[in-house]
Design a protein around this motif. Structure first.
Motif, PDB file in Angstrom:
ATOM      1  N   ARG A  10     -29.322   8.850 -18.237  1.00  0.00           N
ATOM      2  CA  ARG A  10     -28.150   8.258 -18.877  1.00  0.00           C
ATOM      3  C   ARG A  10     -26.842   8.715 -18.227  1.00  0.00           C
ATOM      4  O   ARG A  10     -25.887   7.935 -18.134  1.00  0.00           O
ATOM      5  CB  ARG A  10     -28.156   8.598 -20.365  1.00  0.00           C
ATOM      6  N   PHE A  14     -27.583   5.726 -14.911  1.00  0.00           N
ATOM      7  CA  PHE A  14     -26.862   4.592 -15.490  1.00  0.00           C
ATOM      8  C   PHE A  14     -25.559   4.311 -14.732  1.00  0.00           C
ATOM      9  O   PHE A  14     -25.300   3.157 -14.357  1.00  0.00           O
ATOM     10  CB  PHE A  14     -26.570   4.842 -16.971  1.00  0.00           C
ATOM     11  N   LEU A  25     -24.435  -0.387 -18.355  1.00  0.00           N
ATOM     12  CA  LEU A  25     -25.377   0.432 -19.105  1.00  0.00           C
ATOM     13  C   LEU A  25     -24.687   1.613 -19.790  1.00  0.00           C
ATOM     14  O   LEU A  25     -24.975   1.914 -20.946  1.00  0.00           O
ATOM     15  CB  LEU A  25     -26.490   0.931 -18.170  1.00  0.00           C
ATOM     16  N   SER A  26     -23.789   2.282 -19.085  1.00  0.00           N
ATOM     17  CA  SER A  26     -23.116   3.452 -19.662  1.00  0.00           C
ATOM     18  C   SER A  26     -22.189   3.056 -20.805  1.00  0.00           C
ATOM     19  O   SER A  26     -22.201   3.676 -21.876  1.00  0.00           O
ATOM     20  CB  SER A  26     -22.324   4.187 -18.580  1.00  0.00           C
ATOM     21  N   LEU A  29     -24.123   1.777 -23.879  1.00  0.00           N
ATOM     22  CA  LEU A  29     -24.780   2.892 -24.563  1.00  0.00           C
ATOM     23  C   LEU A  29     -23.800   3.610 -25.476  1.00  0.00           C
ATOM     24  O   LEU A  29     -24.117   3.923 -26.635  1.00  0.00           O
ATOM     25  CB  LEU A  29     -25.365   3.870 -23.543  1.00  0.00           C
ATOM     26  N   SER A 136     -27.185  -5.416 -20.196  1.00  0.00           N
ATOM     27  CA  SER A 136     -27.116  -3.967 -20.410  1.00  0.00           C
ATOM     28  C   SER A 136     -27.336  -3.614 -21.881  1.00  0.00           C
ATOM     29  O   SER A 136     -28.040  -2.649 -22.203  1.00  0.00           O
ATOM     30  CB  SER A 136     -25.760  -3.432 -19.948  1.00  0.00           C
ATOM     31  N   TYR A 137     -26.727  -4.397 -22.768  1.00  0.00           N
ATOM     32  CA  TYR A 137     -26.951  -4.175 -24.193  1.00  0.00           C
ATOM     33  C   TYR A 137     -28.437  -4.302 -24.530  1.00  0.00           C
ATOM     34  O   TYR A 137     -28.983  -3.509 -25.304  1.00  0.00           O
ATOM     35  CB  TYR A 137     -26.169  -5.194 -25.027  1.00  0.00           C
ATOM     36  N   TRP A 139     -31.120  -3.772 -22.780  1.00  0.00           N
ATOM     37  CA  TRP A 139     -31.914  -2.607 -22.362  1.00  0.00           C
ATOM     38  C   TRP A 139     -31.668  -1.413 -23.278  1.00  0.00           C
ATOM     39  O   TRP A 139     -32.611  -0.732 -23.714  1.00  0.00           O
ATOM     40  CB  TRP A 139     -31.575  -2.229 -20.919  1.00  0.00           C
ATOM     41  N   ASN A 140     -30.409  -1.145 -23.583  1.00  0.00           N
ATOM     42  CA  ASN A 140     -30.111   0.016 -24.427  1.00  0.00           C
ATOM     43  C   ASN A 140     -30.635  -0.160 -25.848  1.00  0.00           C
ATOM     44  O   ASN A 140     -31.082   0.809 -26.475  1.00  0.00           O
ATOM     45  CB  ASN A 140     -28.598   0.274 -24.434  1.00  0.00           C
ATOM     46  N   TYR A 141     -30.593  -1.382 -26.367  1.00  0.00           N
ATOM     47  CA  TYR A 141     -31.165  -1.610 -27.687  1.00  0.00           C
ATOM     48  C   TYR A 141     -32.682  -1.499 -27.660  1.00  0.00           C
ATOM     49  O   TYR A 141     -33.299  -1.065 -28.635  1.00  0.00           O
ATOM     50  CB  TYR A 141     -30.738  -2.974 -28.233  1.00  0.00           C
ATOM     51  N   LYS A 144     -33.436   2.098 -27.936  1.00  0.00           N
ATOM     52  CA  LYS A 144     -33.193   2.542 -29.310  1.00  0.00           C
ATOM     53  C   LYS A 144     -34.365   2.163 -30.201  1.00  0.00           C
ATOM     54  O   LYS A 144     -34.829   2.967 -31.030  1.00  0.00           O
ATOM     55  CB  LYS A 144     -31.899   1.920 -29.836  1.00  0.00           C
TER      56      LYS A 144
END
Length: 298
Positions: A10, A14, A25-26, A29, A136-137, A139-141, A144
């Motif tokens: 991260r 990222f 991504l950063s 996140l 990017s959202y 992938w981060n979701y 999660k």
């Protein structure tokens, strides 16, 4: 993998990917993390504000919506609310295919985007353009969602889906790199014969993969084969998606793999995601209403 590796990815990987691919991504996140302190009214305010911006953008820059909104008399967006979405007719796949040029932003050259597609689980896959912030959202979701079964970035995951989702020959450079960094193993989840199931279970064991993600029916078929043939594989988590996951599916997952199960729903064409919590309630991602996509036929 350890949480130290997750922090490294991260904090170091990222930002690197953001530079070379134009992703976010950063930033996304950090945005998702910030939602932890939001009250319900704060989330609604955030969504409504971004909804107004999106509607105004579509009216000014997307020919299809400029014409539609004008015909509906829906041109005052600063006073609009989420309930106003009911005024807009649903956008079907057939409408997208018939109007793909008019559904593409006039400013698409100014938006960092990539080709993507639906999974094809409900029909023919649909090709569309997706901006990199939305990518990017998503992938981060996803990470999660997986954390609900104690996943950390770097844990091995077998992904089972359609060829349009996980075709290793068509992966973008970013996707290929992410799969390597995150140790994700994509395989076709269609035509799950006994031969295929036997092969996948052997891969799970030989590579010591501890998580399964993909079409609910594909994982169910794999679980049934394992139970039928008394093959014991202890996983840490199963994360079905894309299809309805009835209770007897979950029961088969738990009996076959002896692990936690967390259901999820996603629509890549609209970047809508919802995940099941320990109380078996589904939680819609906070940003699901604010994504912008640029649709185009393949």
């Amino acid at each position: 993998m350890s949480k130290i590796y997750q922090k490294f990815v991260r904090r170091m990987i990222f930002p690197f990917l953001d530079v070379i691919s134009g992703s976010s991504l950063s930033a996304t996140l950090q945005q998702i993390k910030s939602f932890k302190s939001f009250k319900r009214e704060d989330i609604i305010k955030f969504q409504t504000s971004n909804l107004r911006l999106m509607l105004e953008y579509c009216y000014n820059n997307v020919p299809y919506y400029h014409k539609l909104f004008s015909e509906l008399g829906f041109t005052e967006f600063q006073s609009s609310s989420i309930s106003d979405l009911s005024k807009i007719p649903p956008l079907t796949k057939s409408l997208i295919r018939e109007n793909f040029e008019d559904l593409t932003s006039n400013l698409k050259q100014d938006i960092n985007h990539k080709y993507s597609s639906t999974g094809g689980s409900t029909g023919d896959p649909l090709i569309f353009l997706l901006d990199m912030k939305s990518w990017s959202y998503s992938w981060n979701y996803l990470f999660k969602y997986w954390s609900f079964v104690d996943y950390t970035i770097g844990d091995k995951v077998m992904m089972l889906g359609s060829s349009s989702l996980y075709n290793t020959k068509k992966r973008s450079k970013e996707q290929w790199l992410l799969h390597k960094i995150f140790r994700l193993y994509p395989f076709p989840g269609m035509n799950m014969s006994d031969v295929v199931c036997k092969k996948y279970l052997e891969i799970l064991m030989n590579k010591r993969i501890r998580y399964l993600y993909g079409y609910a029916s594909s994982i169910f078929t794999l679980a049934k084969y394992a139970l039928k043939n008394d093959i014991n594989i202890n996983l840490r988590g199963v994360m079905p998606t894309s299809e309805i996951c009835p209770p007897y599916y979950k029961d088969a997952y738990k009996r076959a793999f002896g692990c936690k199960v967390v259901d999820g729903y996603g629509a890549r064409d609209g970047n809508i995601s919802a995940f099941e919590c320990e109380k078996q309630n589904f939680h819609l991602c906070e940003t699901s209403i604010v994504f912008k996509t640029l649709s185009r036929e393949s």
